[in-house]
Design an enzyme around this catalytic site. Sequence first.
Site, PDB file in Angstrom:
ATOM      1  N   LYS A  49       8.494  -0.178   5.281  1.00 48.58           N
ATOM      2  CA  LYS A  49       7.924   1.122   4.929  1.00 48.58           C
ATOM      3  C   LYS A  49       9.031   2.106   4.593  1.00 48.58           C
ATOM      4  CE  LYS A  49       4.748   4.782   6.061  1.00 48.58           C
ATOM      5  NZ  LYS A  49       3.497   5.141   6.730  1.00 48.58           N
ATOM      6  N   VAL A  70       4.585   1.025   1.421  1.00 48.95           N
ATOM      7  CA  VAL A  70       4.890  -0.180   2.192  1.00 48.95           C
ATOM      8  C   VAL A  70       4.979  -1.379   1.255  1.00 48.95           C
ATOM      9  CG1 VAL A  70       4.180  -1.662   4.098  1.00 48.95           C
ATOM     10  CG2 VAL A  70       3.643   0.783   4.161  1.00 48.95           C
ATOM     11  N   GLY A  84       0.826  -1.199   0.000  1.00 50.09           N
ATOM     12  CA  GLY A  84       0.000   0.000   0.000  1.00 50.09           C
ATOM     13  C   GLY A  84       0.860   1.248   0.000  1.00 50.09           C
ATOM     14  N   ASP A 108      -0.595   9.596  14.167  1.00 53.63           N
ATOM     15  CA  ASP A 108      -1.399   9.088  13.050  1.00 53.63           C
ATOM     16  C   ASP A 108      -2.289   7.937  13.529  1.00 53.63           C
ATOM     17  OD1 ASP A 108      -2.285   9.254  10.459  1.00 53.63           O
ATOM     18  OD2 ASP A 108      -0.664   8.068   9.594  1.00 53.63           O
ATOM     19  N   GLY A 117       0.631   5.831   0.639  1.00 49.02           N
ATOM     20  CA  GLY A 117      -0.136   6.968   1.124  1.00 49.02           C
ATOM     21  C   GLY A 117       0.725   8.212   1.121  1.00 49.02           C
TER      22      GLY A 117
END
Length: 287
Positions: free
Chosen positions: A50, A35, A28, A144, A30
């Site tokens: 990551k 990652v 994924g 976060d 963002g």
Amino acid sequence: MTDPLDVITQSFREPGLVPGYEISSILGSGGQGIVFKAKKTAIGRTYAIKFLRPPDHVNPTTWRNSELGNLAALADMRHPNLVAIEDRGETKSIPYLVLEYAGDQSLKTLMTQRRLGLKDGLRWLRQTADAVQYLHDHGVLHLDVKPSNIYVLDGRAKLGDFGLVRLQSHSGAVDLSLAFGTPEYVAPEVVSLHRASPVSDVFGLGRTLDDLLIAAAVTDDRQPASWLMELATESTAMEPTQRPSLIAFRKRLAAPGGIRKVAFRSLRPEPRSSGAKGSPRFRSLRG
């Protein structure tokens, strides 16, 4: 505009990109990074790696040194409700963090699939609050905290995604001049003052509790259809404490009044005291 992480995405299968690991696929991406799924070649175990995304208009060297310092602070962190940190480093001038592979089941996933009951959700939120308090006790802010960063592994909540972690100053606060997290989970003082403290993480916990209560309502077929229609048509930008349908649900919810109290106190729009420790209040939540 060129993505600074293109150098990673275009070469992630390159042998030795991260020494000791074989990267296989993208899990994924963002605003804060990307990652990958990887295998530690010596033992064959799966991990997540990551890579952090440099923000725009910032000196790359200054940012990189700052992030490496933040990651170093996490190196020895061990808590049953934190995604375990295996390693850290830098490649192609991009800092990275090697993490325990927590799978793809997060609170957000369970909410989306309408599989999150109130009792389990509150238990996992209490565990997440314990992890947040552990970070705070060691001088670290997560910044976060949100459902998609809370994984459920073997029946236990694990807080992950450390792309925004910051070290606290002696005053307990930290300046945020570079970037901050997902807007709806960011505390008011972070947005208006670009300053964060332990209670900024508590705001993220409060927002997550807010989402949990909504998810419980949607999952519970006993909730009246009129309430669900009202929820669907309300502005998501409205402060949760001002959303009439959510207030109505909290009144209907067959749960201790402490849940409502925690949610309202955690989401107060005015900046809170930077020295407060709010995570413990979540430990009293019961479904």
